[in-house]
Scaffold this active site. Structure first.
Site, short mmCIF file in Angstrom:
data_model
loop_
_atom_site.label_atom_id
_atom_site.label_comp_id
_atom_site.label_asym_id
_atom_site.label_seq_id
_atom_site.Cartn_x
_atom_site.Cartn_y
_atom_site.Cartn_z
N CYS A 20 0.84 -1.18 0.00
CA CYS A 20 0.00 0.00 0.00
C CYS A 20 0.88 1.24 0.00
CB CYS A 20 -0.91 -0.05 1.22
SG CYS A 20 -2.33 0.96 0.98
N GLU A 21 1.45 1.54 -1.15
CA GLU A 21 2.34 2.69 -1.30
C GLU A 21 2.53 2.91 -2.80
OE1 GLU A 21 4.97 3.63 1.47
OE2 GLU A 21 6.29 4.76 0.18
#
Ligand code: LLP
Length: 430
Positions: free
Chosen positions: A354-355
């Site tokens: 999640c980046e």
């Protein structure tokens, strides 16, 4: 290696079969490649003039199976923490061949080094020098030391992995000669700590042999001053690591034979010219020894098209390889499920973290992919697994060594239970 039915094999083992058995992401090491690299360094880093030693920088990748290969080929080991020390101590590695580096070793780590019988501590600053002297005296343990000098060289590399500019956190600036001499004078008074020489490390992924020649020249000049002005013999040079590896077709590292010869020739010439007492020369390769022997196998999941990009998503990413995100490092890969198909699609390989920076490879030509295909990313052996994290609570991958058609798992895949094992709710007595 590609076989007729386009089944991709490493060390004679099918990657397809490995993925089936071991799951993905999987860190695969070609053991023979590691062994050959170790051998190459041992063969070429030899001099008629000096004792020589090759120190593997264990931060690049460390596990007991790796330590066994290093022990077999008489390698020395660079460690920088109690954890790396512990790994060596609990394997069959010879502790006297360890060089303990680091800019902020704790008292507990220095005590650990003395108790384990570590051969050499590389001192980083005056405070550490005083602490080591007092601990060695208290424990009545002998130890050799080198002092890490910062020669102020900027090798051409990414700024985050440049360690020797004068404001670096590592070592003592070569301009602070008095401070260095004072450290050596304290050491000379100790019956347990023995000053052997100086160490420097000028950066990483260095392609230019001239950078190493310059390093040798600067250290030799400094050793000459110490010997002639202060009567301090400098018996050992440890020149650090930094030799490059091939990640993509754009990289052309200095061949190992040439790098070894150039470094030793520079030492021989400088020692002659300046009449130095130099007896021993070490280098500390990490990346160049292990990077190319390692690859990471991922399974491709979903795909997505944006206005200008075609994404394929893999089942790992920045948690098992932070280097693209952290250093904009470049990698090469193949869809090994489609080796015979034409590479027609500009593809961006993104991880599952999640980046938005979790992009492993930007714009590479691959064949059209399908969900479930296997993607092999090359040259991930150095600073991949060793810098892996549990970001998003992703378990760390397994690592396998393959050779002659056999595979052995050397680091098992982390499980959710491993992660859960850290959980507790213990009251802390203050
Ligand atoms: N010796 C010392 C004292 C070092 O600090 C290093 C690396 C080495 C040897 C080994 O350098 P090599 O031959 O591997 O270039 N995480 C970064 C690399 C950091 C290197 C730190 N020191 C990366 O992934 O590129």
């Amino acid at each position: 290696m590609r076989t007729k039915n386009s089944e991709y094999r490493i060390g004679g083992v099918s990657c397809e079969a490995l993925a089936e058995k071991m799951g993905t992401p999987l860190q695969i090491f070609d053991q023979e490649k590691i062994e050959n690299r170790l051998q190459e360094y041992q063969t070429y880093f030899k001099s008629h003039r000096f004792e020589t030693g090759v120190i593997y920088a264990s931060k690049a990748f460390l596990c007991k199976a790796m330590l066994e290969l290093l022990e077999e080929q008489n390698f020395c080991l660079d460690v920088v923490s109690g954890g790396e020390l512990h790994c060596a101590k609990t394997s069959s590695f010879t502790m006297s061949r360890i060089f303990f580096h680091g800019n902020n070793k704790s008292q507990a780590e220095l005590e650990q080094a003395l108790e384990y019988g570590v051969g050499t501590v590389v001192l980083d600053n005056p405070e550490e020098t005083e602490l080591l002297i007092s601990l060695a005296e208290e424990k009545r343990k002998r130890i050799d030391v080198l002092i890490r000098i910062n020669p102020g060289i900027e090798a051409h590399t990414h700024k985050y992995i440049m360690t020797a500019h004068l404001d670096s956190k590592f070592g003592i600036s070569i301009r602070k000669k008095e401070e260095i001499v004072n450290m050596i004078r304290s050491i000379e008074k100790s019956a347990f700590v023995n000053f052997e020489g100086i160490h420097a490390h000028i950066g990483s992924q260095i392609f230019d042999v001239q950078a190493f020649r310059e390093e040798v020249r600067i250290l030799a000049e400094f050793a000459e001053v110490l010997e002639k002005e202060d009567g301090i013999p400098v018996h050992t040079f440890d020149l650090g690591g930094g030799f490059a590896a091939t990640y993509t077709a754009e990289d052309s590292p200095i061949p190992i034979q040439e790098a070894c010869r150039a470094v030793l020739k520079a030492c021989e010439e400088e020692a002659d010219k300046r009449d130095l007492t130099l007896r021993r020369v070490f280098i500390e390769p990490g990346r160049s020894l292990i990077a190319e022997a390692g690859s990471t196998l991922y399974r491709i999941g979903f795909q997505k098209d944006t206005e200008s990009k075609h994404y394929i998503f893999i089942d790992g990413g920045m948690a098992d390889n932070i280097r693209p995100t952290l250093y904009q490092a470049k990698y090469n890969c193949d869809n090994i499920s489609r080796l015979n198909e034409a590479k027609t699609v500009w593809t961006t390989v993104a991880g599952k973290c999640c980046e938005s920076g979790d992009i492993l490879i930007e714009d590479i030509l691959l064949p059209p992919c399908e969900n479930g295909d296997l993607l092999l990313v090359y040259t991930t052996g150095a600073y991949g697994y060793s810098m892996a994290s549990n970001y998003n609570r992703l378990p760390r991958p397994a690592a396998v060594f393959v050779k002659n058609g056999n595979a052995r798992c050397v680091l098992r895949r982390e499980t959710f239970q491993d992660l859960e094992a850290l959980e507790c709710s213990d009251p802390v007595e203050i």
